[in-house]
Write an enzyme that holds these catalytic residues in place. Structure first.
Site, PDB file in Angstrom:
ATOM      1  N   ARG A   1       0.740  -1.227   0.163  1.00  0.00           N
ATOM      2  CA  ARG A   1       0.152   0.073   0.026  1.00  0.00           C
ATOM      3  C   ARG A   1       0.803   1.416  -0.094  1.00  0.00           C
ATOM      4  NH1 ARG A   1      -2.348  -3.076  -1.886  1.00  0.00           N
ATOM      5  NH2 ARG A   1      -4.220  -4.097  -1.122  1.00  0.00           N
TER       6      ARG A   1
ATOM      7  N   HIS B   1     -13.166 -13.785  -3.131  1.00  0.00           N
ATOM      8  CA  HIS B   1     -13.271 -12.783  -4.256  1.00  0.00           C
ATOM      9  C   HIS B   1     -14.377 -12.925  -4.959  1.00  0.00           C
ATOM     10  CE1 HIS B   1      -9.569 -11.816  -2.505  1.00  0.00           C
ATOM     11  NE2 HIS B   1      -9.808 -10.815  -2.342  1.00  0.00           N
TER      12      HIS B   1
ATOM     13  N   ASP C   1     -12.718 -10.109   7.215  1.00  0.00           N
ATOM     14  CA  ASP C   1     -12.408 -10.800   5.801  1.00  0.00           C
ATOM     15  C   ASP C   1     -13.618  -9.528   5.204  1.00  0.00           C
ATOM     16  OD1 ASP C   1     -10.733 -10.314   3.728  1.00  0.00           O
ATOM     17  OD2 ASP C   1     -10.839 -12.170   3.256  1.00  0.00           O
TER      18      ASP C   1
END
Length: 402
Positions: A149, A253, A329
């Protein structure tokens, strides 16, 4: 969290004197919090003692025995207690919108994803902190490798698998410490790392090189080193993805994911947790979080993924003895959940199951989630005692009490 790239976040966990909390909060006086070194100071952060007008009567605080968080929890309105349990994704390119979201909702945490960095420059997050009555957790997932990040701002880290192959645990601890100092200087307080999954998946698979090794002992040594390095540098780390995503058949995902049975997980994937958390273990007493994944586990889950299944949280708490903060999550952007539930529905189910914090990276407004949680609390789906105990763990993770 996701293997997709995103940026980072600005904020500093704020230590508060226990005696000051116990005295001044109960007396209705705000508690001043000063930012720790290395990042912007939050010289006017205050814990509000005034319930919001929509909150109604606050339930009796039932924080864990011996917790110094009781007066802090008791000072919050019902809605603000629930808001502490919500972490939302924000747009890092639009700091003003983040300030507005935090001011309106009092959410306990924000997650910074994407590659935009406006929120991480020029002290932009100081305004976010000033908008909240309680210091806001600022989270990123900065593991190294594919999941970074602040690499565009502060340099890149190698993947977990590369670190385990090329450096010692002591060197990894030093690497993580330096990274934590960089994160902290930019205002980040929580890193969704290290990945504690045991995996031999190909490099670019959903876990792949995000895992240190397919050897549980290697994962344990390096995850411990990374977590302790983050703590050395002033950042809270997160072991993930409980109870073990490393031998999964798919990507959460994209849809539901199966992993080996609970008996098989105990022999490999769960060993890092068994060896690191709980009384007498190396990370016990460390401000560390655990992230629960969206996994189908034969012998442990039935019709719901692990993040929504009470038995999963009982395993972590009762068998492994973890008494810190547990976060889900992503409930909003991962189809293992969003394919079946709305974010408010999933949030209620996750918190009722035993999560302390529900993470969703794609909420446009936390209002409907908080409305749903208020209804669940009123209906007894979430009990006041469990809610207050979770809030106490969150405040402890923030360094405000313990």
């Amino acid at each position: 969290m996701s293997s997709r790239r995103s940026p980072r976040s600005l904020r500093t966990v704020v230590p508060v004197l226990v005696g000051l909390i116990a005295g001044s909060v109960l007396a209705g006086v705000g508690v001043a919090a000063t930012g720790a070194g290395g990042g912007p100071s939050l010289t006017s952060q205050v814990v509000s003692t005034t319930p919001s007008s929509s909150a109604g009567a606050a339930p009796t605080s039932e924080a864990p025995a011996g917790s110094t968080c009781v007066p802090m929890v008791a000072a919050m309105s019902t809605r603000d207690r629930l808001a502490q349990r919500v972490m939302v994704g924000v747009d890092p390119s639009n700091p003003a919108s983040v300030v507005a979201t935090v001011k309106a909702s009092h959410v306990g945490g924000i997650f910074i994803g994407g590659n935009a960095t406006a929120l991480l420059r020029n002290d932009a997050l100081a305004a976010v902190q000033k908008a909240s009555p309680v210091p806001v957790t600022v989270a990123v997932d900065d593991e190294g490798g594919r999941v970074q990040r602040i690499d565009d701002l502060d340099g890149s880290l190698p993947s977990a698998r590369t670190m385990a192959r090329t450096t010692t645990p002591e060197q990894v601890r030093a690497i993580a410490k330096k990274r934590a100092e960089q994160l902290k200087a930019r205002g980040v307080t929580l890193d969704f790392a290290p990945d504690a999954d045991v995996s031999d998946q190909p490099t670019n698979a959903v876990i792949g090189d995000r895992s240190f090794s397919n050897d549980p002992a290697v994962v344990t040594r390096y995850a411990q080193a990374f977590a302790q390095g983050l703590e050395d540098g002033g950042i809270v780390g997160t072991l993930k993805h409980f109870p073990g995503h490393g031998h999964s058949t798919g990507d959460s995902h994209k849809g539901r994911v199966s992993v080996p049975s609970l008996d098989q997980l105990r022999r490999a994937d769960l060993l890092p947790y068994a060896d690191l958390v709980g009384p007498g273990k190396p990370l016990h007493g460390t401000r560390i979080a655990v992230m629960v994944g969206h996994l189908d586990v034969p012998g442990l889950t039935t019709d719901l993924p692990s993040s929504l299944t009470p038995a999963v949280y009982q395993l972590l708490r009762d068998e492994y003895g973890f008494d810190g903060m547990v976060v889900t999550d992503d409930l909003g952007a991962m189809k293992a959940i969003s394919g079946q539930f709305t974010v408010p529905q999933a949030t209620v189910k996750a918190l009722a199951a035993g999560a302390d914090v529900a993470l969703s990276s794609d909420i446009t407004s936390p209002g409907p989630v908080l409305d749903a949680l208020e209804k669940a609390l009123a209906a007894g789906t979430i009990t006041p005692a469990d809610n207050d105990a979770a809030v106490a763990r969150i405040l402890t993770n923030k360094g405000l009490c313990g």
